[in-house]
Design a protein around this motif. Sequence first.
Motif, mmCIF file in Angstrom:
data_model
loop_
_atom_site.group_PDB
_atom_site.id
_atom_site.type_symbol
_atom_site.label_atom_id
_atom_site.label_comp_id
_atom_site.label_asym_id
_atom_site.label_seq_id
_atom_site.Cartn_x
_atom_site.Cartn_y
_atom_site.Cartn_z
ATOM 1 N N PHE B 137 0.827 -1.209 0.000
ATOM 2 C CA PHE B 137 0.000 0.000 0.000
ATOM 3 C C PHE B 137 0.866 1.267 0.000
ATOM 4 N N VAL B 138 1.748 1.374 0.998
ATOM 5 C CA VAL B 138 2.401 2.668 1.188
ATOM 6 C C VAL B 138 3.463 2.958 0.133
ATOM 7 N N SER B 139 4.163 1.925 -0.371
ATOM 8 C CA SER B 139 5.154 2.232 -1.409
ATOM 9 C C SER B 139 4.434 2.703 -2.677
ATOM 10 N N ALA B 140 3.252 2.145 -2.925
ATOM 11 C CA ALA B 140 2.463 2.612 -4.069
ATOM 12 C C ALA B 140 2.017 4.049 -3.853
ATOM 13 N N ALA B 141 1.563 4.346 -2.633
ATOM 14 C CA ALA B 141 1.098 5.711 -2.342
ATOM 15 C C ALA B 141 2.248 6.714 -2.439
ATOM 16 N N VAL B 142 3.456 6.288 -2.064
ATOM 17 C CA VAL B 142 4.626 7.172 -2.197
ATOM 18 C C VAL B 142 4.877 7.473 -3.680
ATOM 19 N N GLY B 143 4.772 6.443 -4.518
ATOM 20 C CA GLY B 143 4.975 6.635 -5.954
ATOM 21 C C GLY B 143 3.985 7.636 -6.529
ATOM 22 N N ILE B 144 2.711 7.469 -6.174
ATOM 23 C CA ILE B 144 1.698 8.391 -6.689
ATOM 24 C C ILE B 144 1.971 9.803 -6.160
ATOM 25 N N ALA B 145 2.371 9.907 -4.882
ATOM 26 C CA ALA B 145 2.627 11.221 -4.283
ATOM 27 C C ALA B 145 3.711 11.966 -5.060
ATOM 28 N N VAL B 146 4.791 11.266 -5.398
ATOM 29 C CA VAL B 146 5.887 11.932 -6.120
ATOM 30 C C VAL B 146 5.416 12.364 -7.514
ATOM 31 N N ALA B 147 4.608 11.508 -8.164
ATOM 32 C CA ALA B 147 4.079 11.877 -9.474
ATOM 33 C C ALA B 147 3.195 13.121 -9.360
#
Lengths: 203, 553
Positions: B137-147
């Motif tokens: 969950f959180v590594s995916a959310a980090v990816g979206i956040a940076v995008a």
Amino acid sequence: MNSSVRSTGRLAWAAFRALLVLTLVTGVIYPLAVTGVAQAAFHDKANGSVVKDKGKEVGSSLIGQSWNLPGSDKPDPRFFQGRPSNSGYDPRATGSSQLGASDPTLVKKVRKARASVAAFNGVPVSVVPKDAVTGSSSAIDPHISPAYADIQTARIARENGLSAGAVRKLVDAHTDGRTAGFLGQPHVNVLELNAALRAAARN
Amino acid sequence: MSPILADVLQLIALIGALALVHRPLGDYMAAVYSSKRHLRVEKWIYRCVGANPAAEMRWPAYLRAVLAFSAVGVLFLYAMQRLQDKLPMSLGFKPIDPDQAFNTAASFVSNTNWQSYAGESAMGHLTQMTGLAVQNFVSAAVGIAVAVALVRGFARSRTGELGNFWSDLVRGVVRILLPIAFVSAILLVAAGAVQNFAGMHEVHTLSGSAQHLPGGPVASQEAVKELGTNGGGFFNANSSHPYENPNGFSNLLEIFLILLIPFSLTRTFGKMVGSVRQGYAILAAMGAIWLAAVVVVTVSEYAHPGTAAQLAGGAMEGKEQRFGEGSSSLFAVSTTMTSTGAVNSFHDSFTAFGGGVTLLGMMLGEIAPGGVGSGLYGMLVMAVVAVFLSGLMVGRTPEYLGKKIGTRQIKFAACYILVTPALVLGGTALAMALPDGKEAMTNIGAHGFSEVLYAYTSGSNNNGSAFAGFGADTPFFNTTIGLCMLLGRFLPMVFVLALAGSLAEQTPVPATAGTLRTEKPLFTGVLVGCVLIVTGLTFFPALALGPLAEGLS
């Protein structure tokens, strides 16, 4: 202590708390909620689609099995056989051979499998289908192709004292087409078919 | 129905479903990251974290938060694996060895999900559920956040502020990933995926032997594993395990989940920069590359070149009967063109060209459509390069979405592009120069080299799939691939956020008659060409030694 060390420490502490609270939400509450709904609405599936024969658990309709003679590595002629498996159908060690499409070891394995499947079923090698001589991805593939079931019917009928027509009917009853008509491939569930076969042979 | 027609129908169904959903989901995600309101559960989380979600961050602050959160994630996951025998629900498994625990922690935090362990024989339920799946969950959310931070860089002017990392992280988890994962997990259970907390369950088979059926919270992890483009299987056989992926429907659902957020984010991008057509130009470039790869791999698998495949009458080694060549190829392309790395068939046994294209998909930088977030920022960096090249051709200062692409921006883009090739080629060269590379191969010759190349490509690009004959569980590979995964994830993020900061500070340039129309098909073409040329020039020699040599010999 200078201020940059202090602010890094504060940030790490905030990050740690964020991880803990998100672990609670996504690692505890979420899987528990899914489990609750799954167990209530799809009890049998959520617990592994277990197949019973005469009230006893004999396997799962989703997990392929070895159909060798007891305590031997020779196939039992009374049963439909599944695909070659990299782990002898042990769900504690799933995965495939990983051999490439031109690999010499794989060539040898395929050649041997073609000869033995043909001899075992008394058919020419030219009709041995591809799934009968190639290892699956999971090593516990529960299915075979209708073509592989087809070349086994004469042997099965002979060994179980059934008519070829009766065996063919059983195969048809346990053959599934593509899901929704267009997803994946037609397949025959080996465990369910063998369970039905045993019941037919008992009568 | 012929297999080809069935595969075409499946492809149409998949594209149709994505076309239907990407608009509402893309708009919804744009609203999520633009909203000023906080849900009650989010306010509670912010209080626990001690963060003010309204505080705007400039790029260095945003980056520090990303890195701090990820570093804590690595340490936490490492500790959990090392202590798993002391934790409940360990199923009696031993602690994971230090090198493998580091590798796995790096792998899940970097959204790679490279697995040098076999789930069913190494990881307890608690480690999977509260360790590995949380990072899904959180590594995916980090990816979206940076995008999203990069998109804000384009959308905002005369400010250095890129938003608040904690708010972006929490919203991504709570408002986007959790609801979709929950519904999908239930659908997977309905198809037959298991969801319980049992251990191994012994049954006595009709042929008179014992078999051990596994249990575990599988469906909940499977759903987020695909949705977050993570890819780490609960079991070693990954999505080819019937308990993870029971039938043709679950298979299509999983492919849909893999592609859902990456494709929809292009709409989010268009919405946030005020022109949905800009998003469509990016989407078209991603879609074209993905579709071309699907066709090539499917055709190659059906044609089954290769001595063993020819002898068997088809390339079914390492594929499941219920999926077959078509559904396996579609999954393989979708998983390697995103940063997922889940597999429903083993790529090592694919035909030379089929396997080669999955390798190429990762080498492209996983931008067609790429991982959640990372695909969008990767493609936007390529768009910056494409704009720059077009500007050089006509001899004027290039600009993209009203922002000047000057020396500073191009330096960041160039550094971004150089990171993964350096890691992939450097890592592969090191492994081949030492005895370790040769020892790890299952196959011989060109295909054996492909196994090593695939491993470093997969790690550095944060994919996580493997030519799994590769014996990855040695201290050398656990360490070097672990480092590749961390550097391949976080170094590019440094350059993306720096780029975002430099764009957000600018005053927009008004569009004139001479401005490059980046929402037109011509630009999409330039972008696709740019992606292929940059990757081709970088990786062609390595590909020639591996899959090309194998396929042409």
